[in-house]
Design an enzyme around this catalytic site. Structure first.
Site, PDB file in Angstrom:
ATOM      1  N   ASP A  72       0.834  -1.204   0.000  1.00 42.97           N
ATOM      2  CA  ASP A  72       0.000   0.000   0.000  1.00 42.97           C
ATOM      3  C   ASP A  72       0.872   1.259   0.000  1.00 42.97           C
ATOM      4  OD1 ASP A  72      -2.332   1.438  -0.003  1.00 42.97           O
ATOM      5  OD2 ASP A  72      -2.726   1.210   2.138  1.00 42.97           O
ATOM      6  N   ASN A 124     -10.636  -2.546  -6.602  1.00 37.71           N
ATOM      7  CA  ASN A 124      -9.761  -1.628  -7.356  1.00 37.71           C
ATOM      8  C   ASN A 124     -10.292  -1.297  -8.758  1.00 37.71           C
ATOM      9  OD1 ASN A 124      -6.613  -2.844  -5.948  1.00 37.71           O
ATOM     10  ND2 ASN A 124      -7.882  -1.094  -5.335  1.00 37.71           N
TER      11      ASN A 124
HETATM   12  C1  FPP Z   1      -1.382   0.052  -3.712  1.00 32.05           C
HETATM   13  O1  FPP Z   1      -1.046   1.406  -3.751  1.00 32.05           O
HETATM   14  C2  FPP Z   1      -0.749  -0.727  -4.803  1.00 32.05           C
HETATM   15  C3  FPP Z   1      -1.388  -1.235  -5.892  1.00 32.05           C
HETATM   16  C4  FPP Z   1      -2.841  -1.058  -6.115  1.00 32.05           C
HETATM   17  C5  FPP Z   1      -0.688  -2.002  -6.951  1.00 32.05           C
HETATM   18  C6  FPP Z   1       0.505  -2.791  -6.498  1.00 32.05           C
HETATM   19  C7  FPP Z   1       1.056  -3.635  -7.593  1.00 32.05           C
HETATM   20  C8  FPP Z   1       2.367  -3.860  -7.828  1.00 32.05           C
HETATM   21  C9  FPP Z   1       3.428  -3.249  -6.980  1.00 32.05           C
HETATM   22  C10 FPP Z   1       2.814  -4.732  -8.970  1.00 32.05           C
HETATM   23  C11 FPP Z   1       2.367  -6.164  -8.906  1.00 32.05           C
HETATM   24  C12 FPP Z   1       2.923  -6.974 -10.034  1.00 32.05           C
HETATM   25  C13 FPP Z   1       2.307  -8.038 -10.649  1.00 32.05           C
HETATM   26  C14 FPP Z   1       3.024  -8.760 -11.717  1.00 32.05           C
HETATM   27  C15 FPP Z   1       0.938  -8.487 -10.331  1.00 32.05           C
HETATM   28  P1  FPP Z   1      -2.211   2.484  -3.830  1.00 32.05           P
HETATM   29  O2  FPP Z   1      -2.399   2.871  -5.259  1.00 32.05           O
HETATM   30  O3  FPP Z   1      -3.422   1.966  -3.146  1.00 32.05           O
HETATM   31  O4  FPP Z   1      -1.575   3.678  -3.019  1.00 32.05           O
HETATM   32  P2  FPP Z   1      -2.357   4.808  -2.192  1.00 32.05           P
HETATM   33  O5  FPP Z   1      -3.086   4.090  -1.091  1.00 32.05           O
HETATM   34  O6  FPP Z   1      -1.246   5.668  -1.682  1.00 32.05           O
HETATM   35  O7  FPP Z   1      -3.265   5.505  -3.155  1.00 32.05           O
END
Ligand code: FPP
Length: 261
Positions: free
Chosen positions: A38, A86
Site C-alpha cells: 500500500d 480496485n
Molecule cells: C497500492 O497502492 C498498490 C497497488 C494497487 C498495486 C501494487 C502492484 C504492484 C506493486 C505490482 C504487482 C505486479 C504483478 C506482476 C501483479 P495504492 O495505489 O493503493 O496507493 P495509495 O493508497 O497511496 O493511493
C-alpha cells in the site's frame, strides 16, 4: 526450505546501520510471508509525480522483496496487487496497472525461471483484459513445474468473494452427492480457496501505516502475525523485510493457547 548461504550473504552484504541479516534466525524464517503493498499513490503524490510512477516504483520494490525471499528460502511469498474493489479506480489507472502487471511478468519471467520460482494467482483472473490474462496464463504454464518458492499474486482478489466461491463449490459438491455435509470441516473449506495447498501466512506485512485488512485473505490470516510500517510500498525493500522478520521472531505466538516459555 533450503537457501544458499553464500548467495544470502552476498545479497544482504551492504546493510543499513540499524539492521543486518545476522539479526534474524535463519532457522525460523516464516514459511509464508504476505504483503499488502500500500502507498504507491501517496509515494508518487508526495514527490509531485503521477500515481503511475508510484506503481512503477512499487514494482521495483516487489522485485527486491521477491529476490530477498528467494535468498532466505521462504516457501511462499504472496502479495496483494489488485483487489475486486480496485476496478472502481479511474479507467486510466486500471488500464495502466493491467499493462504493468503483464509487462512485469514478461520482464521477470527469466528471473523466475532462473530462481525456480512457481507463479500462482489468487483471484478471478478470467475477468482480466485478454492481454494480461494471456501473459498470466503463460507465466503459470512456464513455471508450473518449478519446485522453489511459490509467488502467489493476488489479482482481482477479494476475501469475501473467495469464501463465497468456496461455499458455492462445496454446496454444489454436496448436492451432486460427491461429499456429505458431515465431511465439511476447516480443511475442506481451505481446499476450496484460491490458496488451496499453500500454508497460511505466518507474517503479513502492510505498508503505508493503514490499520486494516482490506478484504485480504480473510480465512487464511486467522493466526497471522501483522507487521505494519509507515513506509510507503515503493520505499519498502529487502531491509524492510528483514526488520519485519526480526519483529516476527521476537513475538510469542500462542494460537489461542498458553506461552511455551
Ligand atoms: C497500492 O497502492 C498498490 C497497488 C494497487 C498495486 C501494487 C502492484 C504492484 C506493486 C505490482 C504487482 C505486479 C504483478 C506482476 C501483479 P495504492 O495505489 O493503493 O496507493 P495509495 O493508497 O497511496 O493511493
Amino acid at each position: 526450505m533450503n537457501y544458499d548461504i553464500e548467495k544470502l550473504n552476498e545479497f544482504f552484504a551492504e546493510h543499513p546501520d540499524d539492521i543486518s541479516i545476522t539479526d534474524i534466525d535463519m532457522a525460523r524464517i516464516p514459511r509464508h510471508i504476505s504483503c499488502i503493498m500500500d502507498g504507491n499513490g501517496r509515494w508518487a503524490t508526495s514527490r509531485g509525480l503521477g500515481r503511475g510512477e508510484g506503481h512503477k516504483a512499487g514494482i521495483v520494490a516487489l522485485q527486491d522483496v521477491i529476490t530477498a525471499c528467494v535468498r532466505m528460502g521462504v516457501d511462499v511469498l504472496s502479495a496483494y496487487a489488485f483487489s475486486t474493489e480496485n476496478w472502481n479506480r479511474p479507467r486510466a489507472e486500471v488500464d495502466l496497472l493491467m499493462y504493468l502487471f503483464a509487462k512485469t511478468l514478461v520482464d521477470e519471467l527469466p528471473l523466475l525461471k532462473r530462481e525456480n520460482v512457481r507463479v500462482e494467482f489468487l483471484g478471478d483472473i478470467s475477468a482480466l483484459p485478454k492481454k494480461t490474462r494471456d501473459v498470466f496464463e503463460c507465466g503459470l504454464a512456464e513455471t508450473r513445474d518449478h519446485t522453489g518458492m511459490t509467488l502467489a499474486l493476488a489479482v482481482n482478489y477479494g476475501g469475501r468473494a473467495e469464501i463465497t466461491r468456496a461455499v458455492r463449490h462445496i454446496a454444489e459438491a454436496v448436492s451432486a452427492g460427491d461429499i456429505a455435509v458431515e465431511q465439511i470441516d476447516d480443511a475442506l473449506v481451505a481446499d476450496h480457496l484460491y490458496t488451496a495447498g499453500l500454508p497460511d501466512p505466518e507474517l503479513v506485512i502492510r505498508t503505508s501505516g493503514e490499520l486494516r485488512v482490506s478484504n485480504y485473505l480473510l480465512w487464511q490470516i486467522a493466526y497471522s502475525e501483522f507487521y505494519i510500517t509507515d513506509t510507503y510500498w515503493p520505499d519498502f525493500d529487502r531491509w524492510g523485510l528483514v526488520r519485519a522478520i526480526a519483529s516476527f521472531q521476537g513475538r510469542d505466538r500462542r494460537f489461542g493457547g498458553l506461552s511455551q516459555a
